[in-house]
Design a protein around this motif. Structure first.
Motif, short mmCIF file in Angstrom:
data_model
loop_
_atom_site.label_atom_id
_atom_site.label_comp_id
_atom_site.label_asym_id
_atom_site.label_seq_id
_atom_site.Cartn_x
_atom_site.Cartn_y
_atom_site.Cartn_z
N SER A 242 0.82 -1.22 0.00
CA SER A 242 0.00 0.00 0.00
C SER A 242 0.85 1.27 0.00
O SER A 242 0.37 2.34 -0.36
CB SER A 242 -0.93 0.01 1.22
OG SER A 242 -0.17 -0.05 2.43
N ARG A 269 -5.07 0.05 -6.45
CA ARG A 269 -5.56 -0.88 -5.43
C ARG A 269 -5.57 -2.31 -5.93
O ARG A 269 -5.41 -3.25 -5.14
CB ARG A 269 -6.96 -0.47 -4.97
CG ARG A 269 -8.02 -0.53 -6.06
CD ARG A 269 -9.41 -0.26 -5.52
NE ARG A 269 -10.41 -0.27 -6.57
CZ ARG A 269 -10.91 -1.39 -7.10
NH1 ARG A 269 -10.50 -2.57 -6.66
NH2 ARG A 269 -11.82 -1.33 -8.06
N GLU A 270 -5.73 -2.50 -7.24
CA GLU A 270 -5.73 -3.85 -7.81
C GLU A 270 -4.33 -4.45 -7.75
O GLU A 270 -4.16 -5.64 -7.45
CB GLU A 270 -6.24 -3.82 -9.25
CG GLU A 270 -7.69 -3.39 -9.39
CD GLU A 270 -8.13 -3.27 -10.83
OE1 GLU A 270 -9.14 -3.90 -11.20
OE2 GLU A 270 -7.46 -2.54 -11.59
N VAL A 272 -2.02 -3.53 -5.62
CA VAL A 272 -1.76 -3.72 -4.19
C VAL A 272 -2.36 -5.04 -3.72
O VAL A 272 -1.71 -5.84 -3.02
CB VAL A 272 -2.34 -2.56 -3.36
CG1 VAL A 272 -2.28 -2.89 -1.86
CG2 VAL A 272 -1.56 -1.27 -3.62
N GLU A 273 -3.58 -5.29 -4.11
CA GLU A 273 -4.26 -6.52 -3.69
C GLU A 273 -3.56 -7.76 -4.23
O GLU A 273 -3.39 -8.75 -3.51
CB GLU A 273 -5.71 -6.49 -4.17
CG GLU A 273 -6.52 -7.71 -3.71
CD GLU A 273 -7.96 -7.66 -4.17
OE1 GLU A 273 -8.74 -8.56 -3.78
OE2 GLU A 273 -8.32 -6.72 -4.93
N LEU A 274 -3.11 -7.72 -5.48
CA LEU A 274 -2.43 -8.86 -6.09
C LEU A 274 -1.13 -9.17 -5.35
O LEU A 274 -0.87 -10.33 -4.99
CB LEU A 274 -2.14 -8.56 -7.57
CG LEU A 274 -1.30 -9.61 -8.32
CD1 LEU A 274 -2.00 -10.96 -8.32
CD2 LEU A 274 -1.01 -9.13 -9.74
N GLN A 276 -0.23 -8.22 -2.30
CA GLN A 276 -0.49 -8.59 -0.92
C GLN A 276 -0.98 -10.04 -0.82
O GLN A 276 -0.55 -10.78 0.08
CB GLN A 276 -1.55 -7.66 -0.30
CG GLN A 276 -1.68 -7.81 1.22
CD GLN A 276 -0.41 -7.43 1.94
OE1 GLN A 276 0.05 -6.29 1.85
NE2 GLN A 276 0.17 -8.37 2.69
N ASN A 277 -1.84 -10.45 -1.74
CA ASN A 277 -2.30 -11.84 -1.74
C ASN A 277 -1.15 -12.81 -1.98
O ASN A 277 -1.10 -13.88 -1.39
CB ASN A 277 -3.37 -12.04 -2.82
CG ASN A 277 -4.72 -11.45 -2.42
OD1 ASN A 277 -4.98 -11.23 -1.24
ND2 ASN A 277 -5.56 -11.17 -3.41
N ASP A 280 0.81 -13.09 1.18
CA ASP A 280 0.05 -13.81 2.21
C ASP A 280 -0.12 -15.29 1.87
O ASP A 280 -0.76 -16.03 2.62
CB ASP A 280 -1.32 -13.17 2.38
CG ASP A 280 -1.25 -11.78 2.98
OD1 ASP A 280 -0.21 -11.45 3.58
OD2 ASP A 280 -2.23 -11.01 2.85
N LYS A 282 -1.78 -16.57 -0.68
CA LYS A 282 -3.12 -16.89 -1.18
C LYS A 282 -3.12 -17.20 -2.67
O LYS A 282 -4.16 -17.52 -3.24
CB LYS A 282 -4.06 -15.71 -0.90
CG LYS A 282 -4.27 -15.43 0.58
CD LYS A 282 -5.18 -14.24 0.80
CE LYS A 282 -5.38 -13.96 2.29
NZ LYS A 282 -6.26 -12.76 2.50
#
Length: 283
Positions: A242, A269-270, A272-274, A276-277, A280, A282
């Motif tokens: 982020s 944000r897309e 960032v989400e990729l 971060q996943n 993590d 995921k």
């Protein structure tokens, strides 16, 4: 993908866990005279496949004239006048290379939080000599040192730093080495022990010349797995997705091998989400 290999403009090759948050150790590998980081990139990638928690850094030595090779310029960590014990005292440039390797270790410690006792210096021939010379004179103790077909350079200027006497040293050497003879390996072990080292293992390989073979690389791997087991009581300090710019996010995503998953993404944000996943676990 267990690891990602990147090449920098200065000749440095880095083999990093594809998910950098999984890194818990660092190994620096220094090449031999006249070679470059490419010479051991395949070895680093092989070791990384067996030690996915380790980041490998392979720097390339500066190009400079080498007295022993008729003054020809080539990648060299320091000048080599000759291979006899007396000539080995003249190593112009070794302090500069020592400082460079120390800075690489410091950067890993300061920027990512990797403890010194989760780092290793390794090298072949002149690179092994530099690793030994540098690793035993640091302000903090490493997890260990790996020398392949190397020796102790500049013995008169070498002293083991206080508290580093029991640093694990593993030295592999070809019994048929015509360049750095096995006598030099024996003399180096004796000299380092005389300076106070208490944990110096020298293993010879019958018939092996100035090179490495699969058996030696296997023994190196076993030693590294012993001194750098997975885990550790720390996590590398990584910039939060982020807090990254879009350019940084795209670079991190590409380095992680996630480019195909980023196709079509438009908003920050897309990205960032990729990322971060991925961190993590995921993905």
């Amino acid at each position: 993908m267990a690891s990602t290999t990147t090449r920098q403009g200065d000749g440095t090759i880095t083999v990093t866990p594809s998910n950098p948050s999984l890194q818990s150790a660092t190994i620096i590998i220094c090449h031999g005279l006249g070679d470059s980081s490419e010479g051991f990139s395949d070895v680093a990638e092989h070791l990384a496949s067996q030690m996915p928690h380790v980041k490998f850094i392979l720097p390339t030595a500066p190009t400079q004239k080498v007295t022993m090779n008729m003054g020809m310029a080539m990648p060299s960590w320091y000048d080599i006048v000759g291979l006899d014990k007396r000539s080995n005292e003249f190593c112009k440039g070794i302090e500069e290379s020592q400082q460079r390797i120390e800075q690489l270790l410091k950067d890993e410690h300061d920027n990512l939080g990797v403890p010194y006792d989760r780092m290793v210096l390794a090298g072949f021939s002149q690179g092994g000599a530099l690793s030994l010379y540098t690793g035993m004179q640091l302000p903090s103790k490493l997890a260990g040192i790996v020398i392949m077909s190397g020796y102790l350079p500049h013995e008169s200027g070498f002293n083991i730093a206080n508290g580093l006497q029991d640093t694990p040293i593993w030295h592999g050497h070809g019994a048929a080495d015509p360049l750095v003879r096995i006598t030099a390996a024996n003399e180096s072990q004796s000299a380092v022990k005389a300076k106070g080292a208490t944990n110096y293992t020298l293993k010879t390989y019958p018939g092996l010349a100035h090179s490495v073979n699969p058996q030696e690389i296997g023994d190196v791997l076993s030693f590294l797995q012993q001194i750098l087991p997975p885990g550790g009581d720390f996590k590398v300090k990584l910039k939060e997705p982020s807090e990254m710019s879009v350019k940084e996010l795209k670079g991190a995503i590409a380095k992680a091998g996630l480019g195909r998953l980023a196709v079509g993404l438009m908003e920050k944000r897309e990205f960032v989400e990729l990322l971060q996943n991925h961190r993590d676990g995921k993905l």
